[in-house]
Enzyme design. Sequence first.
Site, PDB file in Angstrom:
ATOM      1  N   TYR A 124     -50.024  54.028 -19.685  1.00 54.85           N
ATOM      2  CA  TYR A 124     -50.914  53.771 -18.558  1.00 54.85           C
ATOM      3  C   TYR A 124     -52.372  54.023 -18.906  1.00 54.85           C
ATOM      4  O   TYR A 124     -53.239  53.910 -18.051  1.00 54.85           O
ATOM      5  CB  TYR A 124     -50.511  54.635 -17.357  1.00 54.85           C
ATOM      6  CG  TYR A 124     -49.240  54.164 -16.714  1.00 54.85           C
ATOM      7  CD1 TYR A 124     -48.033  54.279 -17.387  1.00 54.85           C
ATOM      8  CD2 TYR A 124     -49.228  53.605 -15.447  1.00 54.85           C
ATOM      9  CE1 TYR A 124     -46.854  53.851 -16.823  1.00 54.85           C
ATOM     10  CE2 TYR A 124     -48.051  53.169 -14.871  1.00 54.85           C
ATOM     11  CZ  TYR A 124     -46.872  53.295 -15.566  1.00 54.85           C
ATOM     12  OH  TYR A 124     -45.698  52.862 -15.003  1.00 54.85           O
ATOM     13  N   LYS A 171     -38.086  59.864 -25.881  1.00 55.61           N
ATOM     14  CA  LYS A 171     -37.442  58.929 -26.808  1.00 55.61           C
ATOM     15  C   LYS A 171     -38.031  59.204 -28.188  1.00 55.61           C
ATOM     16  O   LYS A 171     -38.595  58.326 -28.855  1.00 55.61           O
ATOM     17  CB  LYS A 171     -37.689  57.477 -26.343  1.00 55.61           C
ATOM     18  CG  LYS A 171     -36.845  56.449 -27.059  1.00 55.61           C
ATOM     19  CD  LYS A 171     -35.384  56.496 -26.666  1.00 55.61           C
ATOM     20  CE  LYS A 171     -34.564  55.584 -27.546  1.00 55.61           C
ATOM     21  NZ  LYS A 171     -33.126  55.641 -27.249  1.00 55.61           N
ATOM     22  N   ASP A 204     -32.585  57.477 -22.288  1.00 57.78           N
ATOM     23  CA  ASP A 204     -31.441  56.595 -22.029  1.00 57.78           C
ATOM     24  C   ASP A 204     -30.224  57.409 -21.605  1.00 57.78           C
ATOM     25  O   ASP A 204     -29.489  57.032 -20.683  1.00 57.78           O
ATOM     26  CB  ASP A 204     -31.138  55.702 -23.246  1.00 57.78           C
ATOM     27  CG  ASP A 204     -31.254  56.429 -24.576  1.00 57.78           C
ATOM     28  OD1 ASP A 204     -31.735  57.582 -24.584  1.00 57.78           O
ATOM     29  OD2 ASP A 204     -30.852  55.861 -25.607  1.00 57.78           O
ATOM     30  N   ASP A 228     -42.292  57.033 -14.154  1.00 52.34           N
ATOM     31  CA  ASP A 228     -42.369  55.953 -13.169  1.00 52.34           C
ATOM     32  C   ASP A 228     -40.970  55.390 -12.929  1.00 52.34           C
ATOM     33  O   ASP A 228     -40.503  55.258 -11.791  1.00 52.34           O
ATOM     34  CB  ASP A 228     -43.303  54.859 -13.724  1.00 52.34           C
ATOM     35  CG  ASP A 228     -43.605  53.776 -12.706  1.00 52.34           C
ATOM     36  OD1 ASP A 228     -43.257  53.957 -11.531  1.00 52.34           O
ATOM     37  OD2 ASP A 228     -44.184  52.751 -13.105  1.00 52.34           O
TER      38      ASP A 228
END
Length: 340
Positions: A124, A171, A204, A228
Site C-alpha cells: 500500500y 509469507k 495460507d 486487508d
Amino acid sequence: MKYTITLLPGDGIGPEVSGAAVRIVEATGVEIEWECCLAGIDAVDAGMETLPESTLDSVRKNKVALKGPITTPVGKGFRSVNVGLRKALETYVSLRPVRSWKGLKTRHDDVDLVVFRENTEGLYAGREHEVVPGVVEALKIITADASRRIAEYAFEYARWTGRSKITAVHKASVMKLSDGLFLDMCREVARRYPFITYEEQPIDKVAMQIVLDPHRFDVLLMENLYGDIMSDLCSGLTGGLGVAPGANIGDDCAVFEAVHGSAPDIAGQNKANPIALTISAAMMLRHIGERAAARRIESGIERVLVAGEVRTGDMGGRASTTEITDAIIAAMPSPEEVAE
Ligand code: NAI
C-alpha cells in the site's frame, strides 16, 4: 463534557450508515459536536483536493474521527483516500475486533479474536511503475520501525485486554527479506512479553485453519495486504461486512471506521446495515472514555439481533437502515442498567 469529533460521512452507503451511527451515538446522551468534513469524490465535486488539508487539520485538531467508507476508482483515477488518510495521520494501527454476536447464526459460535494490520506500508506504499511496456513493478515496502511499532501496539493491547496469544502472519518462505524483517521485529518485541504466547504462521495456512477453527487464534498480527484480506475473511466468520467494525489508531489521532467499503450496489437505497459503523462508533466512545455509552450501544445491537425481527438484507431480513437504527435506539438499555 462536550466533545468535538470530526465526521467524514464518506460516499456510497457512507452518508446512510454514518447518519445512523450518529443518531445512535446521540441517543446515548453523550454530547458531541460533529465537525463534518469532506474527502474523496465529494471533495472533488466541491472543488477541493481528494484529501483536503482542512479535513486533515480537523482530525489533527480533534484527535478523533468517525468515518464512513470512501470509494476508490479501480485501476485509474485518484489514489485511495483511505490509504492517504492513514498515511497522512500516521494511524499505523488497524485494529479490527472479530466477535460473534448472539442471535446472528454463523458457522462458528463464540469467535473472539482481534486482527492487527499494519496500516502505512507494504504494497500500500503505492510505489508502482512501468519498467517497460507490458512489465509493471510494485514495491512492497517493509521497514523495521513500522513493523516494530505495530508489533509493540499489538503486544501492549494483548497485555491491557488480557489476551494470551499473538500469531504473526507472514509469507516469509517466499518474501524472505520483507516478511523476514517483519517477523524479526515481531520476535524482538515478543521477547519483552514472555507472558504472552507468540507464534508465527504462514498466511495460507492461517486462512485455512481459521475457517475450520477460529478458536485456535487470539490476536493476529500482520502487514498491510494480508491484514486487508484477513479482516474481510474474519468478518465472514461472524456475520459478514455489515457487522465488522474497525479503528485506525496512531500516536496522535484515531479514526473509527467499518471494515466495509462504500457498497455502490446498494447505495442510496436505505438498505445498508449500519451496525458495523455503529460498533466502530462504540469503540470510539470507549476510546474517549465514554464506556457506559459504548456498552449501551452494544447491548442495544445485541438485543435487536437476538430478537431477530429487524434485520437488514445482508443478515437475511428486509428491514431498512432507518428501521434497524430505530430498533437499536429503542432497545438500548438505560444508563442505570449498565452502571458498573
Ligand atoms: P464493499 O465492502 O463496499 O462491498 C462488498 C459487498 O458487501 C457488497 O455486496 C456490498 O453491498 C456488501 N456490503 C458492504 N457493506 C455493507 C453494509 N454495511 N450493509 C450491507 N451490505 C454491505 O466492497 P467493494 O465493493 O469491494 O468496494 C466498494 C468501494 O469501497 C471501492 O471503491 C473500494 O475501494 C471502497 N472501499 C472503501 C473502504 C473504506 O473506505 N475504508 C474499505 C473497503 C473498500
